[in-house]
Design a protein around this motif. Structure first.
Motif, PDB file in Angstrom:
ATOM      1  N   ARG A 107       0.811  -1.179   0.138  1.00  0.00           N
ATOM      2  CA  ARG A 107       0.122   0.090  -0.013  1.00  0.00           C
ATOM      3  C   ARG A 107       0.861   1.357   0.061  1.00  0.00           C
ATOM      4  O   ARG A 107       1.984   1.125   0.318  1.00  0.00           O
ATOM      5  CB  ARG A 107      -0.913   0.016   1.153  1.00  0.00           C
ATOM      6  CG  ARG A 107       0.029   0.240   2.438  1.00  0.00           C
ATOM      7  CD  ARG A 107      -1.200  -0.063   3.715  1.00  0.00           C
ATOM      8  NE  ARG A 107      -0.437   0.030   5.196  1.00  0.00           N
ATOM      9  CZ  ARG A 107       0.111  -0.962   5.559  1.00  0.00           C
ATOM     10  NH1 ARG A 107       0.279  -2.312   5.232  1.00  0.00           N
ATOM     11  NH2 ARG A 107       0.714  -0.847   6.708  1.00  0.00           N
ATOM     12  N   GLU A 108       0.319   2.428  -0.442  1.00  0.00           N
ATOM     13  CA  GLU A 108       1.079   3.673  -0.299  1.00  0.00           C
ATOM     14  C   GLU A 108       1.285   4.128   1.169  1.00  0.00           C
ATOM     15  O   GLU A 108       0.546   3.675   2.037  1.00  0.00           O
ATOM     16  CB  GLU A 108       0.197   4.764  -1.022  1.00  0.00           C
ATOM     17  CG  GLU A 108       0.046   4.493  -2.473  1.00  0.00           C
ATOM     18  CD  GLU A 108      -0.561   5.667  -3.272  1.00  0.00           C
ATOM     19  OE1 GLU A 108      -0.216   6.222  -4.259  1.00  0.00           O
ATOM     20  OE2 GLU A 108      -1.567   6.311  -2.679  1.00  0.00           O
ATOM     21  N   PRO A 177     -11.064   0.189  -0.356  1.00  0.00           N
ATOM     22  CA  PRO A 177     -10.525  -1.254  -0.327  1.00  0.00           C
ATOM     23  C   PRO A 177      -9.313  -1.326  -1.087  1.00  0.00           C
ATOM     24  O   PRO A 177      -8.598  -2.367  -1.164  1.00  0.00           O
ATOM     25  CB  PRO A 177     -11.592  -1.943  -0.871  1.00  0.00           C
ATOM     26  CG  PRO A 177     -12.035  -1.110  -1.951  1.00  0.00           C
ATOM     27  CD  PRO A 177     -12.210   0.308  -1.048  1.00  0.00           C
ATOM     28  N   THR A 178      -8.783  -0.082  -1.487  1.00  0.00           N
ATOM     29  CA  THR A 178      -7.687  -0.084  -2.445  1.00  0.00           C
ATOM     30  C   THR A 178      -6.387   0.128  -1.835  1.00  0.00           C
ATOM     31  O   THR A 178      -6.304   0.747  -0.605  1.00  0.00           O
ATOM     32  CB  THR A 178      -7.748   0.850  -3.557  1.00  0.00           C
ATOM     33  OG1 THR A 178      -7.354   2.068  -3.041  1.00  0.00           O
ATOM     34  CG2 THR A 178      -9.248   0.956  -4.129  1.00  0.00           C
ATOM     35  N   GLY A 206      -7.134   0.757   2.527  1.00  0.00           N
ATOM     36  CA  GLY A 206      -7.338  -0.215   3.400  1.00  0.00           C
ATOM     37  C   GLY A 206      -8.442   0.251   4.667  1.00  0.00           C
ATOM     38  O   GLY A 206      -8.401  -0.550   5.755  1.00  0.00           O
ATOM     39  N   SER A 207      -8.635   1.478   4.798  1.00  0.00           N
ATOM     40  CA  SER A 207      -9.225   2.165   6.014  1.00  0.00           C
ATOM     41  C   SER A 207     -10.575   2.829   5.539  1.00  0.00           C
ATOM     42  O   SER A 207     -10.968   2.916   4.366  1.00  0.00           O
ATOM     43  CB  SER A 207      -8.304   3.166   6.425  1.00  0.00           C
ATOM     44  OG  SER A 207      -6.997   2.609   6.787  1.00  0.00           O
ATOM     45  N   SER A 208     -11.022   3.066   6.849  1.00  0.00           N
ATOM     46  CA  SER A 208     -12.377   3.962   6.744  1.00  0.00           C
ATOM     47  C   SER A 208     -12.314   5.134   7.378  1.00  0.00           C
ATOM     48  O   SER A 208     -11.523   5.330   8.282  1.00  0.00           O
ATOM     49  CB  SER A 208     -13.720   3.067   7.280  1.00  0.00           C
ATOM     50  OG  SER A 208     -13.803   1.832   6.649  1.00  0.00           O
ATOM     51  N   LYS A 209     -13.036   6.162   7.032  1.00  0.00           N
ATOM     52  CA  LYS A 209     -13.193   7.652   7.566  1.00  0.00           C
ATOM     53  C   LYS A 209     -14.517   8.028   7.360  1.00  0.00           C
ATOM     54  O   LYS A 209     -15.213   7.886   6.583  1.00  0.00           O
ATOM     55  CB  LYS A 209     -12.139   8.577   6.786  1.00  0.00           C
ATOM     56  CG  LYS A 209     -11.978   9.714   7.517  1.00  0.00           C
ATOM     57  CD  LYS A 209     -10.659  10.725   6.649  1.00  0.00           C
ATOM     58  CE  LYS A 209     -10.706  11.952   7.454  1.00  0.00           C
ATOM     59  NZ  LYS A 209      -9.664  12.717   6.690  1.00  0.00           N
ATOM     60  N   LEU A 210     -14.868   8.861   8.552  1.00  0.00           N
ATOM     61  CA  LEU A 210     -16.227   9.309   8.636  1.00  0.00           C
ATOM     62  C   LEU A 210     -15.963  11.065   8.169  1.00  0.00           C
ATOM     63  O   LEU A 210     -15.081  11.896   8.482  1.00  0.00           O
ATOM     64  CB  LEU A 210     -16.765   9.485  10.149  1.00  0.00           C
ATOM     65  CG  LEU A 210     -17.216   8.055  10.495  1.00  0.00           C
ATOM     66  CD1 LEU A 210     -17.836   8.162  11.962  1.00  0.00           C
ATOM     67  CD2 LEU A 210     -18.219   7.471   9.468  1.00  0.00           C
ATOM     68  N   PHE A 211     -16.844  11.410   7.594  1.00  0.00           N
ATOM     69  CA  PHE A 211     -17.109  12.924   6.824  1.00  0.00           C
ATOM     70  C   PHE A 211     -18.258  13.212   7.425  1.00  0.00           C
ATOM     71  O   PHE A 211     -19.521  12.912   6.907  1.00  0.00           O
ATOM     72  CB  PHE A 211     -16.817  12.906   5.473  1.00  0.00           C
ATOM     73  CG  PHE A 211     -15.628  12.594   4.922  1.00  0.00           C
ATOM     74  CD1 PHE A 211     -14.788  13.471   4.675  1.00  0.00           C
ATOM     75  CD2 PHE A 211     -15.668  11.158   4.380  1.00  0.00           C
ATOM     76  CE1 PHE A 211     -13.595  12.994   4.386  1.00  0.00           C
ATOM     77  CE2 PHE A 211     -14.206  10.590   3.928  1.00  0.00           C
ATOM     78  CZ  PHE A 211     -13.227  11.659   3.832  1.00  0.00           C
ATOM     79  N   PRO A 212     -18.366  14.015   8.495  1.00  0.00           N
ATOM     80  CA  PRO A 212     -19.695  14.590   9.010  1.00  0.00           C
ATOM     81  C   PRO A 212     -20.556  15.276   8.184  1.00  0.00           C
ATOM     82  O   PRO A 212     -20.087  16.065   7.561  1.00  0.00           O
ATOM     83  CB  PRO A 212     -19.134  15.307  10.552  1.00  0.00           C
ATOM     84  CG  PRO A 212     -17.838  14.679  10.722  1.00  0.00           C
ATOM     85  CD  PRO A 212     -17.158  14.333   9.280  1.00  0.00           C
TER      86      PRO A 212
END
Length: 250
Positions: A107-108, A177-178, A206-212
């Motif tokens: 991954r980067e 997922p990239t 490979g991570s998730s993030k919330l954008f309020p």
């Protein structure tokens, strides 16, 4: 380095870390991001002084902490020159070299290039306020052999509409997922009821993030979709829309 200059530049860089922008600076970076291919030992970053006065420039990398002192940061890269004078109308190439330290191969990895510009002292006006200007851009180390293409990564991100913890309203959850960082200049939730901004930012591989969604307190949307402007390797904007992949909570 002279201790007085070091103190000035360190204190100024921390104080102005989040306020200076490339648009305000005389010393400008060619490009809005740096891609470091894994097969290369070094890349160059061009700086130009578009102003009318010489500037003292300090450059360094950090690993995400914008307030960290340049002397305490440990990154797997060397940047030269680290400090120099740049006269008006002139340019300077920064050499960014990988030290050979191990980095993830699947991954980067993300780092940040900081360029701090300190203008010369002006003696003709004792009341003149002089500010050092700091520009900070992403440096993405991209290993060889990663599957897919970075340009296709935004379209692969999955989106959900979900309630934030503590009943603070709703947010868009982006799951990447990239193996590439996905950078967004803007994100919004669109529906037949209108459009609500979710800000901007990036999602790590490979991570998730919330954008309020600050103005959204209910999930009553008809045909909701995510509208985004993703930023490519050259700083260009790629517009796109994606459906919400999970039912909106009610």
């Amino acid at each position: 380095m002279n201790s007085g200059i070091r103190t000035l530049m360190m204190s100024t860089s921390v104080a102005l870390a989040m306020f200076a922008s490339q648009a305000d600076a005389s010393v400008v970076i060619a490009g809005t991001r740096v891609i470091f291919p894994g097969q290369d030992k070094e890349v160059t970053v061009q700086l130009d002084n578009a102003g009318q006065l010489p500037a003292l420039v300090q450059a360094w990398l950090d690993d995400g902490d914008a307030a960290a002192s340049p002397e305490t940061i440990n990154v797997p890269f060397t940047l030269t020159p680290a400090m120099f004078r740049l006269d008006p109308g002139n340019g300077q190439a920064l050499r960014l070299l990988h030290t050979g330290a191990a980095l993830p191969k699947d991954r980067e990895s993300l780092y940040w290039l900081n360029v701090l510009e300190v203008p010369p002292k002006v003696n003709d006006d004792a009341n003149r306020l002089q500010l050092a200007m700091r520009t900070r851009i992403k440096v993405m180390y991209r290993p060889t052999g990663l599957p897919g293409k970075a340009a296709d990564a935004p379209a692969a991100v999955r989106w959900e509409l979900q309630m934030q913890e503590g009943g603070k309203g709703y947010a868009l959850k982006a799951s990447n997922p990239t193996p590439y960082y996905v950078n967004y200049g803007s994100i919004s939730l669109g529906s037949t009821e209108g459009t609500v901004s979710a800000g901007a930012g990036h999602v790590a591989p490979g991570s998730s993030k919330l954008f309020p969604l600050e103005a959204v307190k209910t999930a009553g949307f008809t045909r909701p979709e995510v509208q985004y402007s993703a930023i490519n390797d050259w700083g260009g904007a790629m517009q796109g829309t994606q459906q919400i992949t999970a039912p909106a909570p009610r």
